[in-house]
Structure formats: C-alpha cells, structure tokens
Design a protein around this motif. Sequence first.
Motif, mmCIF file in Angstrom:
data_model
loop_
_atom_site.group_PDB
_atom_site.id
_atom_site.type_symbol
_atom_site.label_atom_id
_atom_site.label_comp_id
_atom_site.label_asym_id
_atom_site.label_seq_id
_atom_site.Cartn_x
_atom_site.Cartn_y
_atom_site.Cartn_z
ATOM 1 N N ARG A 1 40.575 41.692 30.010
ATOM 2 C CA ARG A 1 40.007 40.706 30.939
ATOM 3 C C ARG A 1 39.563 39.449 30.199
ATOM 4 O O ARG A 1 39.742 38.330 30.670
ATOM 5 N N GLU B 1 34.103 38.137 35.784
ATOM 6 C CA GLU B 1 34.935 37.111 35.154
ATOM 7 C C GLU B 1 34.216 35.767 35.074
ATOM 8 O O GLU B 1 34.377 35.039 34.086
ATOM 9 N N GLN C 1 43.601 47.261 37.788
ATOM 10 C CA GLN C 1 44.315 46.396 36.845
ATOM 11 C C GLN C 1 45.468 45.649 37.517
ATOM 12 O O GLN C 1 45.868 45.976 38.625
#
Lengths: 327, 327
Positions: free
Chosen positions: A249, A223, B279
């Motif tokens: 994401r 990320e 997730q």
Amino acid sequence: MKDLKKSMTMKDVAHLAGVGLGTVSRVVNGYNVKESTLKKVQDAIEELNYQPDEYARGLKTNRSNTIAIILPTIWHPFFSEFAYHVEKNLSKKNYKLFICNVESDASTEIEYIEMLKNNKVDGIIGITYSDIDNYISSNLPFVSIDRHFSEKVPYVTSDNFAGGQLAAQELIKRGCKNLAYIGGENIYRNETDFRKDGFFQVAEERGCSLSKLILPEPIDDLEVKIKNFLIENPSIDGIFAVNDFMALRIMKIMGELSKVAPKDYQIIGFDGLKTAVDQDYLLSSIKQPTDLLAKEAVKSLLDLINGLEPKSRQVLPVEFVEGGTTR
Amino acid sequence: MKDLKKSMTMKDVAHLAGVGLGTVSRVVNGYNVKESTLKKVQDAIEELNYQPDEYARGLKTNRSNTIAIILPTIWHPFFSEFAYHVEKNLSKKNYKLFICNVESDASTEIEYIEMLKNNKVDGIIGITYSDIDNYISSNLPFVSIDRHFSEKVPYVTSDNFAGGQLAAQELIKRGCKNLAYIGGENIYRNETDFRKDGFFQVAEERGCSLSKLILPEPIDDLEVKIKNFLIENPSIDGIFAVNDFMALRIMKIMGELSKVAPKDYQIIGFDGLKTAVDQDYLLSSIKQPTDLLAKEAVKSLLDLINGLEPKSRQVLPVEFVEGGTTR
C-alpha cells in the motif's frame, strides 16, 4: 469372554508400574525417561501385554484423529502458506485438518473449542486476535501462533524483534539515512509489536533519523494518513512496514507521489509473502519461517495430545529476502 | 419398549407412501413434487409420526456433517479464495470442512474417497487432475470443479469459452492488431481448453493476426520457450495467457526484452487473482466467479447428500476485470 489384550489401557500400565500417565506416554512415544522408570514401565507393558496402536496412543482414547486450524481467513497468502505446511505435517501423522475462517466472529472459534471438549477434534492450532481467553485457559490441546494467552497455552512465533533489527540493518547497509516505520497497533499487545521495537533500537543505536507512523486499529483512512505522513517527511529514503501488504500500500501511494522503489527509496516488509509455492517474493521482506512455524506448532500440539509438555514459548529465526524493492 | 417416533426412518415413509426415497427427501426438504404425491407422503409422515431433524434429514442417516475439499494445493490464491467461499457456504449449513492438498499424490484423494464410503465424511468437492475416475464412478456425493468425470458426477465450471472470446474482444477493442495465445495443455482434456477455443474463434472472425504457443504439460524450460516465441514474433501487441500466473511469467520475460505493459503491449490473464480479499487484481484478467462456483458446488453437493439430483453440469458467467495491464 473379555479380550484382555484389547481392554488394557495406558492407565492400567501406569497403575501397575506405579508411575503417572504422562510417563507411560513418554515411553510409548519414544521419549527419554530415567532408565529405572523405563524398566518399570516396560515390565508392566509386558505383563499386561499392552499394545498401543498408532491411533490409540496417548492419554485420550477417544481420538478423532482430526485437528482444527483457526485462522482469520484462508484467503491470504500468509495464512494459506501456513495452512499448507500444517496440513502436510499432519498428513504424515495420519491426522486430517479442519479449516475455520473466523473473520473476527469469535462464536465460530468457541464452537470449535466446544468440539475439542467433546472429543470431536483432538486439538486446535489458532491464529486468533479474538477475546477467547476464558475458553482456552483450561487444559485443552491448543497451540497459539503469535499470541500469548496464558502459561498453559504453548505458543510459537517468529523472532519479531530480531526481524525489526534486521530490517534496519539491511536498509542502513544499503545507504539509507532517513528511516521510517509504518504499522498498525492492536489493543491486544501481540508479538508483532516487537518488530518496531527491534527496528527502533538499531535505528537509534546507529544514529539514523527516524520517523514513525503508528496507527491504532481498526484504521480509518489508512491511505490518506500514509500519504500525509510521506508528504510531511519528504526526505525518507528507507521504510520498514509492519507487513508486506502494508508495504504494498505504501508503494502504491509512493507511486502517486512519483516515487519508485528501489530507485527513489527502499522498502522492506515483513512476512516474505509469495502468492504460491513457485512464485517470486512480492517485495524485499523479513521472511517468517512459515514451514518451521507449522512444523513446531504441529509437534507441540501432538505432544499436548499425547500428554507431554511441549515448550511453552518457541521463537523461530527470520531472514531477509531480496524481492526487488531494495538496492 | 421401542420408541416408534425415533425409529421411524425416511425409508419407512417411502414404503408406506409407495414412493421412492428421493421423493420423500424432496418433500422433507421443501422441493416441488406433484400434488397427489405430496399428499401421499404427508399422510405417511403423519401416520408414522416421522420427524426429520436438521441433522438426520436425507437418505443417509449416519451423518458426520463434514465435507472434504480436495485441491492441488491450498497455497495458491485461486484455490484459497475458492476454499474460503466453500467454508463460508458450508458454515451457514452447519458443516465443517476438511482440507486436503493433493499435490499430484492421488493416494490422498483415494483415502478421502474411502472416508466417504465409510460415512466419515458426507461429501467431497474436488478440483483434481489425477486419474481417479474408477474411484468416483459410483454413486457417492462428489462434485467436481472444472473437470468432467462421468454423467454421474455433477460438475461446476466457469464459462471458459466465453472467457476466451471476451479476452479477444477486449484486446481488439483496445487497439491490438497482432494477437497471441500462450498456455499449457494437459493430457486429460479439461474445461480450461475452451479458453483458447473461444479466443481463436473471435480472433479469426475479426481477421486478426494470431500466434499460438501451446505447450504440452509438464512443461520443461517454460521461460526459454516463451522468450524464443516472443523474439520470433516481435510484432505481438496483445497477449491472452491461459491463467494469471502464466501472464505474470510472460510479463517478467517481456521485461527482460525491455517491454512494459500496457505501454508496449497489452496482456490479459485468466482467473482474476487477488492475493487477498481487500487487495487489487494482479493484472487485467478474465475473472472466474469464485464465490458463485463455491456456492453452486456446495448446493449441488448438499443436494446429492439429500438424495436429490443436482444439475449434471453448471457453467457460470465470467467477466473482464481491469488490472493495469491493458489500456
């Protein structure tokens, strides 16, 4: 007294007809053969009173009527959708399905391959990124999805290159000028690599600005890397992600940067995930033909089991699906 | 000459020791028995030179080391998560897992039950809403999830009543005044019915306004019915949905009415769905302990296979998970 009718095998038929086992199998299973050959085999079948039954067809007589599916994990919508369709197709043919989560533990895969050698399962459909080449290079009924092992292992895959092209076309058609690709890269080259190749080709052909973030797997700090990339390239207005989860994401990080799709940018994933049969698509995506992949994988595997030669490589068509992240 | 050591069975041990088969099984599998009984069994084992091996333990000697799981469909995140954990637990015990999508076709279920009777599978874990009571009322190793068949069939379930209570408590704690419950209702009463019971109890105790939309299954025009209900009850500010997918549908319809969670209302589902292991939760929810449900179901089933008596009903704890649809 020996029951002749029962003891006659396909081998006896092949011997009497003077043809190979595969040819007898083709006849028994209703495939095309030369007319003169057909006659020879039919005569031999009649002379020997050979009666193949539903369970005893093919080259192997020691059938378990079970197939194993090897998956990274069943707990993932793409794999569970695929397994769903595989089971449906097998069930029609009276086969039962073993399910095997490998989660990068190749020993489990090897265990199933051993079962295959010992006739405890009749065939395997594998979605696997492990180093098992040495185990499946023999003539076992093994069909691979998305990965090419050797000429002897048939594989079925989506048209990833066309999918990448389609993603670029759809973004450009919807007004995007500054395209980006974001995805990982495995040390084993596999079919998913063609997605970016197709995307790049169209983007360059059409003269779009193109940014790339290609991350070697396993990916640390995913990320953070995506966020830096997006901050460094603020004019990006059309993103193609290697798969839907990657796209989700990216959307989360875009949200942190106060950008919302499809208002501030557009994004297309790959897979066409839904969480279940009656649900919506998670996002705009290039949909893999999961039902067709399953159908063709099952067909190729049953062909192998029955001594036939399936196509060594099958590439199936993809399509663009609207999921609310494109305008 | 007969090999005595090999031919000795648990039955022989039970006979010599003057105890039941279950008692011998308990000793062999290391469970507690009375000390005097333990000695009798150990003496008999020694005298007969009985040697249980890993695969031949228990009452049934004709083991396949396979278990079948019967599910409505593997293509649903709750069922694929559950199957994932079941396979993991079984794999540790050297069992393979068959997967069977029933999709409301009870004949498939009955086929697996026949396999069970013929020793082709050793046991079944079933999540099923079909009318198969007559088939599983015998003494077969069958463990049910969420549904009570008869005293002979052990079942494992989440604490649905406590989950409903928790949903009401969390909504009230977060400032909701006008609560609503939305869910379907099956003709076969099952454990999920307790969700609304728990919710209603707390809502009434705390004097909240409470609206209910309970729809008999199969549900026609679901979205129309939900929309009308929401329009007729515009002051609703806290919703509990019978499961996460129902909650997602409600959110979609609220969106059409220009209401967004958690700003304009709050909503809690049930199941705690994620689309995959890494997730986020789809929404705020009462999470079922899927891993624990799988673990206990496998344990009960292996107990049954080994001639032991598992608990007839196990109710496992749930928890509230934050998923962005509550404040």
